[in-house]
Design an enzyme around this catalytic site. Structure first.
Site, PDB file in Angstrom:
ATOM      1  N   PHE A 132       0.843  -1.027  -0.093  1.00 56.33           N
ATOM      2  CA  PHE A 132       0.114   0.028  -0.063  1.00 56.33           C
ATOM      3  C   PHE A 132       0.709   1.196   0.004  1.00 56.33           C
ATOM      4  CE2 PHE A 132      -2.904   3.224   1.684  1.00 56.33           C
ATOM      5  CZ  PHE A 132      -3.907   3.238   0.897  1.00 56.33           C
ATOM      6  N   TYR A 226     -10.977   0.748  10.591  1.00 56.21           N
ATOM      7  CA  TYR A 226     -12.232   1.197   9.850  1.00 56.21           C
ATOM      8  C   TYR A 226     -12.790   0.002   8.599  1.00 56.21           C
ATOM      9  CZ  TYR A 226      -8.945   3.550   6.962  1.00 56.21           C
ATOM     10  OH  TYR A 226      -7.968   4.390   6.198  1.00 56.21           O
ATOM     11  N   ARG A 391     -12.295  -4.435  -7.601  1.00 51.23           N
ATOM     12  CA  ARG A 391     -12.008  -5.087  -6.403  1.00 51.23           C
ATOM     13  C   ARG A 391     -13.100  -5.201  -5.511  1.00 51.23           C
ATOM     14  NH1 ARG A 391      -8.156  -2.566  -1.456  1.00 51.23           N
ATOM     15  NH2 ARG A 391      -9.800  -1.211  -1.362  1.00 51.23           N
TER      16      ARG A 391
END
Length: 432
Positions: A132, A226, A391
């Site tokens: 990422f 989250y 995705r």
């Protein structure tokens, strides 16, 4: 596989009742829990209670009377049940990016203490090129500050790239783009064999797949609140450190909340014992209250694990959901999409990523067309080495097998009717 097959699987699903714990909009099939989890039904009332009663009436007394002060540790203990850690080893605080900076600083400090000379040995932070981006940006910054080099490799190059120059191996357990999952225990052992420390990002793992930090002998880990943990947008993240490093590491943000005795108000910093020193400033109590509701929504699956270990029931359903999606896409969209996510269970997280077989530019528009139909997934842009991808995340807490059938039916129609070619679906939005 038929629609009746999917309905039968739903009827046999022991976790089906957990869906009632969430507020899901009518007509929406939500396949983006790997980006932002769904709202638990308990969260609005709990957050309102914190605001109106604990803050509004209790005021500053609530640090004691409402238990605000120990929220980071109490929530950390709940996270620990999901990631194979022990009580007292995890705290919930700050963001994933900030926590990554802290643990990388701690890990590199240990390396510098062990090898203080200016020799080029053990001065590399190793990571995947497809990690990422924020992880790579943070690593690039701290390497520049502390005299290390960030070396980026492809996943299949990892065994050969682990050498005596590697100080820290920094990996995301489940790749955010592809859903490919590392064997944490084997990779950690390989890193330790060459003297390197490991830093694991669990953003796409915690609450989605079984994680065994202590059993894997990992060194440091951070994760997101989250996504699969349903803590709300921007929810506090979490951080873990193995006990063998407790008391032996420093972190750069030595704020008063990480002091051994914050309310002594001494002028010099004395770090708290263990992982508590990862705390920095005053904690975001309202956000932590929302995160606790999210954590409780995941832990509600614990009674279904039947002694098979944490996350066993959720993992079994996750694999069944993703298997069903893959089967239906290949059955009903034959030749249109390539599977980017590993097919093998041991290498797959809780998402499925598709790429267009023709290599064309339509992936973003297809996702937008699906969203307009109420099927919410997301798009991740490719580069010279990776294709654009559609995705889809599968959260077993609130998704069923009929949802999977209907999602694929919408995908079939978007493709067959060429809806994705409409101009409004080809206008790039700020968030993809």
């Amino acid at each position: 596989m038929t629609l009746d097959d999917c309905r039968r699987l739903d009827a046999e699903d022991p976790l089906a009742a957990l869906r009632d714990r969430f507020l899901l909009p009518e007509g929406v099939i939500y396949l983006d829990g790997n980006s932002l989890g769904v709202l638990p039904k308990t969260a609005p009332a709990r957050i309102a209670e914190v605001v109106a009663k604990e803050w509004g009436e209790g005021l500053i007394r609530s640090w004691n009377s409402a238990g605000w002060f120990d929220l980071p540790q109490r929530l950390g203990d709940k996270v620990a049940r999901l990631v194979g850690a022990a009580p007292g080893e995890v705290v919930c605080t700050d963001s994933t990016s900030i926590n990554l900076y802290k643990v990388l600083f701690a890990a590199l400090s240990q390396v510098l203490l062990a090898t203080p000379d200016a020799s080029p040995q053990r001065r590399v932070v190793l990571s995947e090129r497809s990690n990422f981006p924020t992880d790579l940006y943070i690593a690039e910054s701290i390497c520049r500050e502390r005299g290390f080099t960030l070396r980026l490799i492809e996943a299949d190059e990892l065994p050969a790239a682990l050498d005596q120059q590697v100080a820290v191996l920094m990996l995301t357990h489940v790749n955010y783009r592809t859903g490919a999952m590392h064997d944490m225990k084997a990779v950690t052992a390989a890193a330790h064999a060459v003297g390197a420390l490991t830093v694991w990002d669990l953003a796409h793992s915690a609450g989605a797949v079984p994680v065994a930090l202590n059993d894997s002998e990992a060194d440091f880990a951070i994760g997101c609140g989250y996504k699969y943990l349903n803590g709300g947008p921007g929810a506090p993240a979490f951080v873990w450190v193995h006990t063998r490093h407790a008391g032996q590491f420093t972190q750069p943000l030595s704020g008063w909340w990480g002091h051994a005795a914050p309310f002594e108000f001494t002028p010099h910093y004395r770090p708290a014992p263990g992982v508590a020193r990862y705390l920095c400033g005053t904690q975001p109590i309202i956000a932590l209250a929302g995160l606790e509701c999210g954590l409780d929504s995941v832990l509600a699956a614990e009674p279904f694990d039947a002694g098979q270990g944490p996350m066993a029931a959720l993992r079994a359903k996750s694999l069944a959901l993703t298997d069903t999606f893959i089967t239906l896409v290949e059955q009903r969209c034959a030749g249109r999409f390539a599977l980017v996510t590993p097919r093998e269970h041991a290498r797959r997280g809780s998402q499925v990523c598709l790429a267009l077989n023709d290599g064309g530019p339509g992936a973003y528009a297809m996702v937008q067309a699906l969203i307009a139909r109420g099927v919410i997934g997301d798009f991740r842009a490719g580069d010279a080495q990776m294709p654009d991808i559609l995705r889809f995340g599968f959260t077993p807490l609130y998704l069923g097998f009929e949802d999977v059938w209907n999602a694929v039916e919408h995908l079939v129609q978007v493709v067959d009717r060429e809806e994705w070619k409409r101009p409004e679906f080809n206008q790039k939005l700020a968030v993809t």
